[in-house]
Design a protein around this motif. Sequence first.
Motif, PDB file in Angstrom:
ATOM      1  N   PHE A 144      26.704  22.177  39.135  1.00  0.00           N
ATOM      2  CA  PHE A 144      27.798  22.416  38.952  1.00  0.00           C
ATOM      3  C   PHE A 144      27.964  23.072  40.464  1.00  0.00           C
ATOM      4  CE2 PHE A 144      29.108  21.225  35.102  1.00  0.00           C
ATOM      5  CZ  PHE A 144      30.907  21.550  34.911  1.00  0.00           C
ATOM      6  N   ILE A 145      28.724  24.445  41.268  1.00  0.00           N
ATOM      7  CA  ILE A 145      28.723  25.043  42.085  1.00  0.00           C
ATOM      8  C   ILE A 145      29.252  26.046  41.023  1.00  0.00           C
ATOM      9  CG2 ILE A 145      28.974  25.661  43.792  1.00  0.00           C
ATOM     10  CD1 ILE A 145      28.311  22.970  45.387  1.00  0.00           C
ATOM     11  N   GLU A 146      28.931  27.984  41.452  1.00  0.00           N
ATOM     12  CA  GLU A 146      29.999  28.964  41.837  1.00  0.00           C
ATOM     13  C   GLU A 146      29.843  30.203  42.703  1.00  0.00           C
ATOM     14  OE1 GLU A 146      29.850  29.867  37.354  1.00  0.00           O
ATOM     15  OE2 GLU A 146      29.157  32.052  37.541  1.00  0.00           O
ATOM     16  N   PHE A 147      30.982  31.192  42.454  1.00  0.00           N
ATOM     17  CA  PHE A 147      30.803  32.284  43.207  1.00  0.00           C
ATOM     18  C   PHE A 147      31.089  33.005  42.443  1.00  0.00           C
ATOM     19  CE2 PHE A 147      32.002  28.040  45.039  1.00  0.00           C
ATOM     20  CZ  PHE A 147      31.131  28.241  47.154  1.00  0.00           C
ATOM     21  N   MET A 148      29.974  34.242  42.665  1.00  0.00           N
ATOM     22  CA  MET A 148      30.391  35.129  41.900  1.00  0.00           C
ATOM     23  C   MET A 148      30.909  36.046  43.458  1.00  0.00           C
ATOM     24  SD  MET A 148      30.055  37.445  39.215  1.00  0.00           S
ATOM     25  CE  MET A 148      31.597  39.263  39.722  1.00  0.00           C
TER      26      MET A 148
END
Length: 311
Positions: free
Chosen positions: A185-189
């Motif tokens: 998974f790739i996540e952006f905050m």
Amino acid sequence: MGRPVSKIDHQTSESVNQQPRKGSIFKYTRKRSDAAKSVASSDIELSQHCDVANTNYFPPTYEDEILRFQLQHYLIRFAWESNFSSPVIERLTEGAKVLDVGLLEMATDYPASSFVGVDTSPMYPADIRPKNVKFQIENILDELSSPNDTYDFVRIQFLSTAFTTDQWVNTVIPELIRVCRPGGFIEFMESDNKLIDAGPSTEFIMESLIFLATKGIGNITPYLQTYLAQTTKLAGICYENKSIPIGRWGGKLGELGEQVMKQTFEVEKIPLSLFLKITHEEYGKITRSATREFSEYKALIPTCRIWAEKV
């Protein structure tokens, strides 16, 4: 940490017409406004505060900046009740490889996993670094040193204005996908940086800060989902947002939000004073007025998380 319920955003954003800049972060080809001209005249002084080529990112080299990042981390964790939203808790508990671009904060929560923190300057305290952490000074625009398909979880936060649209689309997003394993998974905050219900002094400071940081190029956040979908290498793109109060009107969370904003004002005092061509005393008057406005206008910080699985 519990995983917040995700909300799938089915709306497609229109592409933003942004032109990439070339060379030094202070050299740009867009038509100059009066504000832009004031930036150019202060390039020499500002260069002391921003020395990473080809990025808008102000390198965190001061204790005040470290404190701001720490306060920001606590604010986000408090508001979101977690450090991430991707469904990776089980993997992290059992042992996973994690890449954190920006500020590394999860290593102590998951001792069975290994973490690599990447930033353009040393931000992680060496004397208290957990054994499962490796920190690397790298610029993602120069290609990361990690091999293809290395990480189970790739996380990046608050760098939406650090790169041009061209850099995001052609370098940053592809590089994050390259080092993530299939099924990872790739996540952006991120935040869109423009506060909700801000007072006039607050808007003036924030708009000046955004223009200084981006040279008028803008923020990728509203278009990030579209660009992720265009890669065709990510599935199940999820989106969730939370608005965080600033000021005592918002209780403990609002008080912490106010601390973050005050620390941001302090960190940006020198570059913004140069940019606006005002004295530090004049800058202080504006920021004190902005602080008073937080509760009067009930200002909010818009934040969001976007995450997806690599196919």
